[in-house]
Design a protein around this motif. Structure first.
Motif, PDB file in Angstrom:
ATOM      1  N   THR A 236       0.831  -1.214   0.000  1.00  0.00           N
ATOM      2  CA  THR A 236       0.000   0.000   0.000  1.00  0.00           C
ATOM      3  C   THR A 236       0.857   1.251   0.000  1.00  0.00           C
ATOM      4  O   THR A 236       0.549   2.232  -0.706  1.00  0.00           O
ATOM      5  CB  THR A 236      -0.930  -0.002   1.225  1.00  0.00           C
ATOM      6  OG1 THR A 236      -0.138  -0.120   2.415  1.00  0.00           O
ATOM      7  CG2 THR A 236      -1.922  -1.149   1.146  1.00  0.00           C
ATOM      8  N   PRO A 282      -7.612  -2.249   0.210  1.00  0.00           N
ATOM      9  CA  PRO A 282      -6.609  -1.173   0.161  1.00  0.00           C
ATOM     10  C   PRO A 282      -5.765  -1.231  -1.102  1.00  0.00           C
ATOM     11  O   PRO A 282      -5.476  -0.197  -1.706  1.00  0.00           O
ATOM     12  CB  PRO A 282      -5.776  -1.424   1.412  1.00  0.00           C
ATOM     13  CG  PRO A 282      -6.680  -2.156   2.333  1.00  0.00           C
ATOM     14  CD  PRO A 282      -7.496  -3.051   1.449  1.00  0.00           C
ATOM     15  N   ARG A 286      -5.913   1.588  -4.232  1.00  0.00           N
ATOM     16  CA  ARG A 286      -4.767   2.370  -4.682  1.00  0.00           C
ATOM     17  C   ARG A 286      -4.449   2.106  -6.146  1.00  0.00           C
ATOM     18  O   ARG A 286      -3.995   2.994  -6.873  1.00  0.00           O
ATOM     19  CB  ARG A 286      -3.572   2.062  -3.779  1.00  0.00           C
ATOM     20  CG  ARG A 286      -3.736   2.722  -2.396  1.00  0.00           C
ATOM     21  CD  ARG A 286      -2.910   2.058  -1.321  1.00  0.00           C
ATOM     22  NE  ARG A 286      -3.011   2.759  -0.042  1.00  0.00           N
ATOM     23  CZ  ARG A 286      -4.025   2.615   0.807  1.00  0.00           C
ATOM     24  NH1 ARG A 286      -5.031   1.802   0.508  1.00  0.00           N
ATOM     25  NH2 ARG A 286      -4.049   3.289   1.942  1.00  0.00           N
ATOM     26  N   LEU A 444      -8.558   5.918   1.773  1.00  0.00           N
ATOM     27  CA  LEU A 444      -7.214   5.354   1.889  1.00  0.00           C
ATOM     28  C   LEU A 444      -6.949   4.779   3.272  1.00  0.00           C
ATOM     29  O   LEU A 444      -6.026   3.983   3.447  1.00  0.00           O
ATOM     30  CB  LEU A 444      -6.180   6.434   1.566  1.00  0.00           C
ATOM     31  CG  LEU A 444      -6.204   6.952   0.118  1.00  0.00           C
ATOM     32  CD1 LEU A 444      -5.286   8.149  -0.035  1.00  0.00           C
ATOM     33  CD2 LEU A 444      -5.806   5.845  -0.844  1.00  0.00           C
ATOM     34  N   SER A 447      -9.189  -0.421   5.721  1.00  0.00           N
ATOM     35  CA  SER A 447      -8.628  -1.727   5.369  1.00  0.00           C
ATOM     36  C   SER A 447      -9.680  -2.637   4.757  1.00  0.00           C
ATOM     37  O   SER A 447      -9.344  -3.635   4.105  1.00  0.00           O
ATOM     38  CB  SER A 447      -8.022  -2.399   6.608  1.00  0.00           C
ATOM     39  OG  SER A 447      -9.028  -2.556   7.604  1.00  0.00           O
TER      40      SER A 447
END
Length: 1696
Positions: A236, A282, A286, A444, A447
């Protein structure tokens, strides 16, 4: 400060390391010594130093103690060492050659305490920032390694700080690349890297960035980094670092080939793999963020990879392919893509637009269609839009929803189709539960995927659709604006001027063309082939053409879903923008499809409309249905609906199907539709029908909802949160109004072709429905035809309403046509009728308004539209060079409309129905407005004007017969001059009359001469019409205006020459008519007067009188301009002709039972007005007549008419005649101006009036006014011919006396104080008469004497008649009588004729009845006036009689009246009702008058002419008046025969107080006068006779109080005698004591001789008796004793 800190820290190290670490202590001491050796210790000087003095950075050994401290692995030492190194790095005090040692020292301290770790992290950014050149390569790798190592620390703060620091360091690396790129020519390359295209040379910073970015991508893919010895960091964090690089330095990625190589070979393959894998949230989040950046910023450098990624995103939108959160991420990515116009076009151009490529956007939009229909119940899909509902907690959330919707614009017509919600979740899409405060792609810190609402993806679809439309619009709209060329030219008549400016906000109402800035026709972007963006324009066109079905399907679905306000407005806005783009690109198919969709959403669905009936109205043709026919575009209509909704929103009707109404959402869609029409106006062509048909349906719904009260069926389950509040409706109403105004205002800039297309589209609405309507006035209920075509808005068939639906549609279309014409009036007037649409407009309006099969309201509306347009164009035509053509065009249009109404009419009442009349009236009112606007600039079309005005009249024989029966003109001449005239209707006549009024008042100069005769005919017709009297009266004024206008343009002296020898009245009229039609101005002027003369025979009094007065004023104005001959012509032609007609009518109405008293009175008033006018005019023009004989001849002719009037036996006519006579004669100063024969004839006519006296007795007319005028006429006649009338004066004066005697009482007036006008005039007549003529003085004295007693004689003669009191006349007559009598007092005839005695006898009556007559008036009273008058004429009269020694019966009769006068003065008949207010004053007046009278008559009464009986009467009257206390019955003897009988008899006594006379002073005066008459004077025979007459009455008068005293005093005892009796007794005793009587007046008493005391001898017995009883009253006793003493002195014996 830094030096001090360093010194302190060094001191601490020295202290702590004394025993533990010698090396550290030694190095610290040496460093401290170096620090102290520095001359200055400021931070700047520590780092930079002064000239020739090295700073700390130049002393490499200074940092040794800090490095040693870090290497000890002692937390305390290392903390101090790291802190000092960090501070020196910030201050740039580290020696560059030892930076490697510094990094190694920091690296060795990584495992120490948290504080040390944090200080290390603080030091690293400053090292890279302050030493960018030195820290590269291995040093950079070491720095990043330190950060990555600390990122794995167990301490959360250290770990997070390390991650942030690492990102900061990485970004700084790329910042150096950006800085290096700016100095590309100054920095050499240092390395090469392999690429697909070969080796790439890199500069230092670029090389470092390449190695860092490459290692990060290797870390993400799980490979080992090649450059940076990263410790193990989470994926991440690595992805975040990559995102940070892409986000902050996308330009570096695009311009550096080595970086693009990394993107293509490492990053994008990883992303594509990850999209297919089931990674954690996560990681996936991203990756989506990185992909979003790559697609938006780097599509061009890796199109194939992006194509694959985008395809995967589309695939992931399927519900089976991905979970909800991943679908949401996909949609959020697309939302960002669609918000960038250039990116959208790039994607479509590279993929969808290329053969063999995937249809990325097409597939995505198609996915939206599928997604929108996945769960219809979840989004509340129904037949129309509704409000979202939330039932997640099982509670009523209506109030919460209402609060959420407060202030927002929302609307609802009904609930969704499916009302079952077993899941308990919220239904619909709302910002309350369908949106996230933070988008999913921004989570962001999560989880696990966030809990997303089920409807979140739908809200994202809506946003994507919105962004698509906005992006396309942002690109296309600026390209459609015209830009001005430098050499811009003014528009020609065939062009529309263009500007690139947007129009300003519209005004409150529809603006005129000149007040609205012109807009241009939007440019077709596809024609901009030279534009740099032309390829993108083509891409846009292709995108719209290919993707519009998907967009439309998605929008249509959501239009019928449950959306909250924000989403619904955004959806409508997106539809509007997309439609606008399609229209601007001239893509008619998508444009029409989207317009149709908006049209459907703008009105209730067909399900509600089918089978619906509107509320019944009282009448089928009720104007209320169309009273606001502007419909939807009217403020009143919409506000009315808002008000009805506000009132009815809480009511629940019992029926299930509600009346449809336009909610705020319907109005919102309607506004969007209107805005599109504004934007695309000139390009819509056939699409106008969609716009107008939608508005038409909306107008119908609005009308129904207004009639039905807008009651809605509100379900408690589905509509608890209904937002139909009046505020929201009004808010959207205002927006719709503004859009509607702008739509029609924008048409002013359309080219003619576009405008005609729009006009024809509106006209097409007039013919919708059945081909023909019922000819009956009440339409039948019929099925509603399709309002909109199925392709557009859908069928609305099956609805029936009580009012004709076609009529409603027609009303809507007509209003829009009217507004369109009003805004384009300049176009309609400027261009050719065929090009501008004028022919289409006029033809359709006239055809519709004249079609009696149409409903009345719509026909009226069509007429109003045409007329309003004509009026507006007329205003524009005033300043136009082609105004002749324009005026002919508009006036012929009005005449065409009027003619079309009656093209098949016959002359009967049934042919004119109310609607035809009203349309006719509208056209006439428009005609008036046109004339009013154009005024004198109206140079053409007068034929149409007068033809239109003549259309209001009808001619029928039946009307003529009715007119004669109802009081028309009886004589043949007048009947022949009038033709029967009637008007179609009164309102219609008034409308036409307004135009005539305007022409005659202001614009006569604009009327051609050859049309003036027609104008006069119109005026005469308006005078003759019977519908409106005020109209006729006003027309009279217009004749005057026309007369002034004609007179100013003509020479009237030529009038006599036009007629030659013509004298007959009929021939004169014919001659005048012929010359008038030829336009001869003098003849036209005379025609005006003759028309007015004709009007004087009308049966309406007000009109007749007004005509007469107008004739008078016309002649008065031209007194200085008419010649003598012209005046005589007018006198005989106009004025005498008027008299002849009037005389004939007066003779015919007498005795005719058809005429009422009011009718006769009205004709009398007209005759009065007419004769008065003739009198004034003859007087004015008298000096104009040069030949006196002609004037006398004309006057004699008029006198003949007067005598004929006498035959009517009317006082009213007589009054008018004599007023006229006086008016004319009063203007003649000299008799010769008229001549003696006419004057004598005038007198004969004057006297002839009383020859018809017998006719007056049967008349109920009042005579006061006539007699006044009669008297005035006498004065005028007598003034001019006094000497020639001497022989006629007695008879003439007798007539005047008869006028006074026979006069009626004046209503509401009294002649007690003031004479009536008649009495005043007669007195004036008598005053002005010269009385010197033989016998005239006696006649006047007698006549005035009769007037003096007229108040008494009139009552006695006819006590029941209500006649004047004549009191004021009596007083005035006495004044004149006194004057005349004194003037002629010496004339023998006055006495011989008995006039003097008659005058005295007349005056006696009021004197004697002084208190009997109650009507006295203001002072002096009649009796007082008579007293003063009698005294005034007696003095000279008696003097003359004595001087002339007149004898005979005449003087004796005069003395009789004198005695009556004396008696009347001294006496007074006072009754109990007599007011006592002025008794004392009247008594003084009488005493004064008697004093004057006794002076005049006392001596003369003793003359031989006066008989003894008259003297006895005189003294007896004095005795009676002198009585102070009224004697009791039987006490008084017979005064006439034996006054001294029983002189000594004393009555019985009493103690009552006797009644006292009210005139005590007068009694004492009379008593004193008796004493005076008995007193000795000169011993003349006259005195002796008077004394002899007074003696018995004086003795009796003195005995009365003595006898009362003798009888009453003993009875009173000690009571005093009443004061009045005692005073009387004392007065009498005193008078007796002083009296010396005339010796010959009283005979001697037997046995007693006396000279002057004989009266005491007669009273002696009574004196003795009184003395006996008066001993208790000293004063009385003294006076009595004195009198007895005097008697004793006089006693003596006779001789022998």
């Amino acid at each position: 400060m830094t030096a001090q800190i360093l010194a302190t820290e060094l001191g601490t190290l020295i202290q702590d390391s004394k025993r533990k670490n010698t090396e550290l202590r030694t190095a610290a001491e040496k460093a401290l010594a170096d620090l102290k050796s520095l001359p200055v210790t400021s931070e700047a000087q520590l780092t930079a130093g002064r000239r020739n003095q090295p700073d700390l950075s130049r002393r490499p050994l200074f940092i040794s103690p800090f490095l040693i401290a870090c290497s000890t692995h002692n937390a305390k030492f290392a903390s101090t060492g790291v802190a000092c190194l960090q501070r020196l790095s910030v201050a740039r005090g580290l020696p560059k050659e030892r930076l490697t040692e510094v990094l190694e020292a920091l690296k060795e301290s990584v495992s120490l305490s948290h504080d040390v770790q944090l200080k290390i992290l603080q030091a690293l950014p400053s090292l890279l920032q302050n030493y960018p050149t030195e820290i590269r390569g291995e040093l950079l790798s070491t720095s990043l390694q330190i950060c990555s190592a600390l990122q794995n620390a167990k301490n959360f703060a250290v770990s997070n700080t390390a991650a942030a620091t690492l990102q900061q360091l990485v970004i700084f690396v790329f910042d150096k690349v950006a800085s290096e790129d700016e100095k590309v020519l100054e920095i050499p390359t240092v390395a090469e890297v392999d690429s697909d295209g070969g080796a790439i040379s890199l500069r230092p910073a670029a090389h470092d960035a390449y190695k860092v970015f490459s290692d990060l991508n290797l870390l993400v893919t799980g490979e080992k980094p090649t450059f940076i010895r990263f410790s193990s960091i989470p994926s991440t964090l690595t992805l975040e670092l990559i995102e940070a690089i892409l986000s902050n330095h996308g330009q570096v990625m695009s311009t550096h080939t080595e970086q693009a190589q990394v993107l293509r070979t490492l990053l994008m393959p990883m992303i594509i793999r990850s999209l297919s894998d089931r990674l954690s949230f996560p990681i996936t989040l991203r990756i989506f963020r990185i992909l979003n950046l790559l697609i938006r910023n780097h599509l061009a450098i890796m199109p194939s990879e992006c194509e694959i990624a985008l395809g995967l995103l589309n695939h992931m939108l399927d519900p089976e392919a991905s979970p909800l959160w991943k679908r949401a991420l996909c949609l959020e990515v697309y939302r960002g893509i669609y918000s960038d116009p250039r990116l959208v076009l790039d994607i479509y151009g590279q993929f969808d637009g290329q053969d063999g490529k995937k249809c990325i956007l097409g597939d995505n939009l198609a996915a939206f269609v599928r997604l929108a229909t996945e769960k219809p119940a979840l989004i509340g899909l129904g037949q129309q839009s509704s409000i979202p509902t939330s039932r997640g907690d099982g509670k009523d959330t209506a109030s919460e929803q209402a609060a959420a919707e407060a202030g927002a614009l929302a609307g609802v017509i009904g609930g969704p189709v499916s009302d079952s919600n077993a899941t308990g979740h919220s239904t619909g899409i709302s910002t309350l539960w369908s949106s996230l405060k933070t988008p999913c792609i921004e989570h962001l810190d999560k989880s696990e995927p966030p809990a997303l609402p089920e409807t979140y993806v739908y809200s994202l679809v809506l946003m994507c659709i919105t962004n698509v439309s906005e992006s396309l619009a942002k690109f296309v709209l600026p390209l459609t604006v015209h830009h001005e060329n430098k050499s811009r030219k003014k528009s020609k008549p065939e062009e529309i001027s263009k500007t690139d400016a947007e129009p300003p906000p519209p005004a409150t109402g529809l603006s005129r063309t000149q007040s609205y800035r012109k807009k241009t026709i939007p440019v077709n972007p596809l024609t901009l082939t030279e534009h740099s963006a032309h390829p993108f324009i083509q891409i846009t066109s292709a995108l719209v053409a290919e993707c519009w079905p998907a967009v439309l399907a998605t929008c249509s679905t959501f239009l019928n879903a449950a959306l909250d306000t924000d989403f619904y407005r955004a959806l409508v806005r997106s539809i509007q923008k997309f439609t606008q783009v399609a229209g601007l690109l001239r893509l008619s198919t998508p444009r029409d499809a989207f317009l149709t969709t908006l049209g459907k959403a703008a009105v209730p669905p067909s399900l509600l409309l089918s089978g619906l009936t509107s509320p019944k109205t009282p009448t089928q043709e009720s104007t209320g249905f169309y009273s606001n026919a502007k419909g939807l575009l009217s403020v009143d209509s919409l506000v009315s609906q808002a008000s009805s909704i506000s009132v009815e929103k809480n009511r629940r009707p019992s029926h299930e199907v509600s009346i449809p109404t336009l909610g705020p959402r319907n109005l919102l869609c309607l506004r969007a539709l209107l805005n599109l029409a504004i934007a695309l106006g000139p390009t819509l062509q056939s699409a106008w029908s969609i716009i107008f048909e939608t508005l038409q349906v909306a107008d119908l719904v609005m009308s129904i909802s207004n009639q039905g009260g807008a009651r809605h069926t509100v379900s408690s389950r589905n509509h608890a949160d209904s937002d139909l509040s009046s505020e929201k409706v009004e808010a959207e109403t205002s927006a719709v109004q503004a859009a509607a105004r702008r739509l029609f205002e924008s048409t002013v800039d359309f080219p003619n072709d576009s405008f005609v297309e729009l006009l024809q589209a509106l006209c097409t609405l007039l013919s919708t429905g059945s081909a023909s309507e019922s000819g009956q006035r009440t339409p039948t209920v019929s099925s509603r035809p399709q309002i909109l075509h199925q392709r557009r808005v859908g069928s609305v068939s099956g609805m029936s309403i009580s009012n004709d639906p076609n009529a409603r549609d027609s009303a809507f279309a007509l209003n829009k046509i009217g507004e369109l014409a009003a805004l384009n009036e300049g176009r309609l007037s400027l261009y050719e009728p065929a090009d501008s649409g004028w022919n289409v407009f006029v033809t359709e309006m006239v055809k519709f308004s004249a079609d009696d099969r149409k409903t009345s309201s719509t026909r009226l509306l069509a007429a109003d539209v045409l007329c309003r347009t004509v009026k507006e164009i007329a205003e524009l035509s005033m300043s136009d060079e082609d105004r002749n053509e324009i005026q002919n065009r508009i006036l012929s249009a009005l005449h065409m409309q009027i003619s079309a109404l009656h093209v098949n009419d016959s002359n009967n009442d049934e042919s004119y129905n109310d609607t035809d009349i009203r349309i006719h009236q509208i056209a006439l009112e428009a005609l008036k407005d046109v004339i009013e606007q154009c005024g004198e600039s109206l140079v053409a079309g007068w034929g149409s004007v007068f033809d239109s005005l003549l259309s209001v009249f009808v001619f029928r024989d039946e009307y003529f017969q009715k007119t004669n029966q109802s009081g028309g003109i009886p004589n043949e001449e007048a009947s022949a001059s009038l033709q029967p005239v009637a008007v179609i209707s009164r309102p219609l006549a008034r409308s036409a009359f307004g135009t005539i009024q305007l022409v005659c008042s202001d614009f006569l100069a604009a009327v051609p001469d050859n049309s003036l005769s027609t104008l006069l005919e119109l005026l005469l017709r308006f005078c003759r019409q019977k519908e409106d009297l005020n109209m006729s009266l006003t027309t009279i004024t217009f004749f005057w205006n026309v007369s002034d206008f004609l007179h100013s343009r003509s020479d009237l002296s030529v009038l006599p020459s036009l007629f030659g020898s013509v004298r007959d009245q009929g021939e004169v009229r014919h001659t005048v008519q012929l010359h008038s039609q030829e336009g001869t101005i003098p003849a036209l002027w005379l025609q005006v007067l003759m028309n007015l003369s004709t009007v004087t025979t009308d049966n309406r009094a007000e009109l007749r009188n007004s005509a007469v007065q107008t004739i008078q004023r016309i002649f008065e104005n031209y007194v200085d301009r008419l010649s003598s001959d012209a005046w005589m012509l007018c006198l005989r032609t106009v004025l005498y002709g008027m008299v002849e007609s009037n005389l004939a009518i007066q003779n015919s109405i007498r005795g005719d039972s058809w005429y009422t008293a009011d009718d006769v009175m009205g004709w009398n008033e007209t005759t009065k007005t007419m004769l008065s006018s003739i009198s004034i005019l003859i007087s004015l023009y008298m000096d104009k007549v040069e030949d006196a004989s002609r004037l006398g001849e004309a006057w004699s002719d008029l006198l003949i008419y007067f005598q004929q009037y006498f035959r009517s036996g009317s006082h009213a006519l007589g009054s008018s005649i004599f007023t006229t006579m006086s008016g004319v004669l009063s203007r003649i100063e000299e008799p010769h101006l008229l001549g003696s024969p006419p004057l004598l004839k005038t007198a004969d006519v004057w006297k002839d009036y009383f020859s018809h006296r017998n006719m007056w007795r049967d008349s109920a007319e009042e005579n006061q006014e006539a007699f006044v005028a009669y008297a005035k006429a006498f004065k005028s006649i007598y003034r001019l011919s006094e000497k020639s009338l001497d022989s006629d004066l007695p008879s003439m004066l007798a007539n005047l006396e008869a006028c006074v005697v026979d006069s009626d009482e004046v209503a509401y007036s009294s002649d007690i104080d003031l004479m009536t006008p008649l009495q005043t005039q007669v007195i004036e007549c008598l005053t002005m008469v010269r009385s010197e003529s033989t016998g005239l003085s006696s006649f006047l004295i007698k006549m005035l004497s009769r007037f003096s007693v007229l108040p008494y004689t009139s009552v006695e003669a006819n006590p029941e008649k209500r006649s004047p009191t004549f009191v004021a006349l009596s007083k005035a007559s006495m004044d004149l009588l006194q004057s005349v009598a004194i003037k002629h007092i010496t004339e023998e005839d006055v006495y011989a004729s008995g006039a003097f005695e008659y005058a005295l006898r007349s005056l006696v009556k009021p004197i004697q009845d002084k208190y009997i007559w109650q009507r006295e008036g203001k002072p002096p009273t009649i009796w007082q006036k008579a007293t003063t008058t009698a005294l005034a004429i007696l003095e000279p009269g008696l003097s003359h009689m004595q001087s002339q020694n007149l004898k005979g019966e005449g003087p004796r009769a005069i003395w009789i009246q004198v005695c009556h006068i004396a008696s009347g003065i001294t006496s007074a008949q006072i009754s109990p009702t007599t007011p006592f207010t002025f008794l004392e004053r009247d008594e003084r007046f009488d005493i004064e008058a008697f004093t004057k009278l006794r002076t005049m008559i006392t001596i003369s009464l003793g003359s031989p002419v006066v008989p003894d009986t008259l003297r006895r009467t005189y003294t007896r009257n004095l005795f009676e008046t002198s009585i102070i206390h009224q004697p009791i019955a039987g006490e008084m003897p017979n005064l006439a025969l034996s006054p001294l009988e029983e002189l000594y008899r004393v009555r019985l006594g009493h103690t009552n107080n006797p009644e006292l006379t009210l005139r005590v002073d007068m009694a004492y005066v009379c008593l004193s006068e008796l004493v005076s008459l008995l007193s000795v004077h000169d011993g003349s025979s006259a005195r002796v006779k008077l004394a002899q007459a007074a003696a018995p009455y004086l003795i009796l008068r003195a005995a009365l109080p003595l006898k009362s005293y003798i009888a009453d005093h003993p009875l009173r005892g000690r009571m005093p005698t009443p004061e009045s009796q005692r005073q009387e007794l004392l007065f009498v005793l005193a008078q007796l004591r002083t009296l010396k009587s005339e010796p010959l007046a009283i005979p001697n008493a037997p046995g007693v001789k006396s000279t002057h005391r004989k009266h005491l001898h007669r009273l002696y017995p009574l004196l003795v008796q009184a003395t006996e009883v008066a001993r208790s009253d000293a004063l009385v006793f003294e006076n009595l004793a004195w009198l007895t003493k005097l008697v004793g002195e006089e006693f003596g014996l006779e001789d022998g």
